[in-house]
Design a protein around this motif. Sequence first.
Motif, PDB file in Angstrom:
ATOM      1  N   SER A 165       4.838  60.687 -33.783  1.00 55.29           N
ATOM      2  CA  SER A 165       4.585  61.502 -34.972  1.00 55.29           C
ATOM      3  C   SER A 165       5.113  60.793 -36.231  1.00 55.29           C
ATOM      4  O   SER A 165       4.441  60.767 -37.274  1.00 55.29           O
ATOM      5  N   GLN A 213       2.819  59.483 -39.339  1.00 55.52           N
ATOM      6  CA  GLN A 213       3.034  59.890 -40.735  1.00 55.52           C
ATOM      7  C   GLN A 213       3.088  58.676 -41.658  1.00 55.52           C
ATOM      8  O   GLN A 213       2.492  58.673 -42.732  1.00 55.52           O
ATOM      9  N   ARG A 254       0.333  57.899 -44.601  1.00 57.26           N
ATOM     10  CA  ARG A 254       0.794  57.723 -45.990  1.00 57.26           C
ATOM     11  C   ARG A 254       0.395  56.340 -46.534  1.00 57.26           C
ATOM     12  O   ARG A 254      -0.089  56.220 -47.654  1.00 57.26           O
ATOM     13  N   GLU A 271      -1.039  67.187 -42.331  1.00 57.61           N
ATOM     14  CA  GLU A 271      -0.466  67.460 -41.000  1.00 57.61           C
ATOM     15  C   GLU A 271      -1.516  67.262 -39.908  1.00 57.61           C
ATOM     16  O   GLU A 271      -1.218  66.718 -38.833  1.00 57.61           O
ATOM     17  N   VAL A 282      -2.190  63.568 -39.373  1.00 58.62           N
ATOM     18  CA  VAL A 282      -1.108  62.961 -38.582  1.00 58.62           C
ATOM     19  C   VAL A 282      -1.327  63.307 -37.107  1.00 58.62           C
ATOM     20  O   VAL A 282      -1.235  62.437 -36.227  1.00 58.62           O
TER      21      VAL A 282
END
Lengths: 130, 203
Positions: B147, B151, B155, B133, B136
């Motif tokens: 956002s 993410q 990833r 978190e 990100v």
Amino acid sequence: MSKKVLVVDDDPDVRLFSVTVLEENGYLPLEAANGEEGLKMVKAEKPDLIILDVLMPRQSGIRLYREMKTDKALKDIPIIILSGIAKKTFLRSQKAMTEFGGKPVPEPEVYLEKPVEPEELAETIKKVMG
Amino acid sequence: MAVITISRQFGSGGITLGKMVAEKFGYSFADTEVISKVAEMANVSTHFVETVEKEAGGKFSKIIKNMVSKSLVDRILKDERGYIDEEIYLDYLVLIIAQIADDGDVVIMGRGSQYILDDHPDAYHVLLINEFENRVKFMVEHYDLSSKRAQQVVRAEDKRRLNLYRKLGKIDYDDPHLYHIVLNMNKMDLHKASKLICSMVES
């Protein structure tokens, strides 16, 4: 019969330099412009010595060196590395390749850093060829 | 003549921190430069190298290795004068990182440099970690991403990192024993992290 020496280098000027030194000293020079071509010639011609550059497009001298030194039929052909890369850098890279799962390979018979004088190259070839 | 390698969980601020440390010492900063040098050596575009790197161990490289001849690849990539695959990438990567380190006074970003320079006498190895978190959030704040996009990027980069290290036969890249210092970026800001690295190198 003259002994065969394969020069593997992508730079035609360096190949010309090495070939001239070889011819002047009674050897039979063969030429390849990259590692891939070099490996084919090694298998076909079975040279008595290889003068090998490290940085070449298509297949580097590192790959050719490692393939030869881990091949039962080819590992005893002596190799003189002639490169602009410092010896300690080359050796560190080889250690890392082994660390990353490659088979361990011995150090090259001789490592010469470019530029090299013709007399030094001729002397080195004579020494390695016995 | 120090060499500082920075490995990180993507989004931990590694590039920003690396540049800060490099600036503090007057060192060069090697990140995309490594890719450019690999491309130069292989005589291909940086884009081609990036593709191989991103797909290390993945579909693209498997196709190249197992099914497609080099000449066919040459025809497909007709603007490329050279050739690169995972093996060639690794050859040059290892050599380039070793060379950059031997030149000294440099901060090197990741790419297995902590392994390649494991016993380099002048090298300091740093690992940055942080929660997903927070990583990100870092990408949103520093790279102007939404956002959702941040993410996806984090990833994708985590996967790329995993694939690259798999290619190198390594799974222990987050093991603290590989590093001189592991910084939990959840617990400190970039300035504090920079100070810690600098004082370690200066001591």
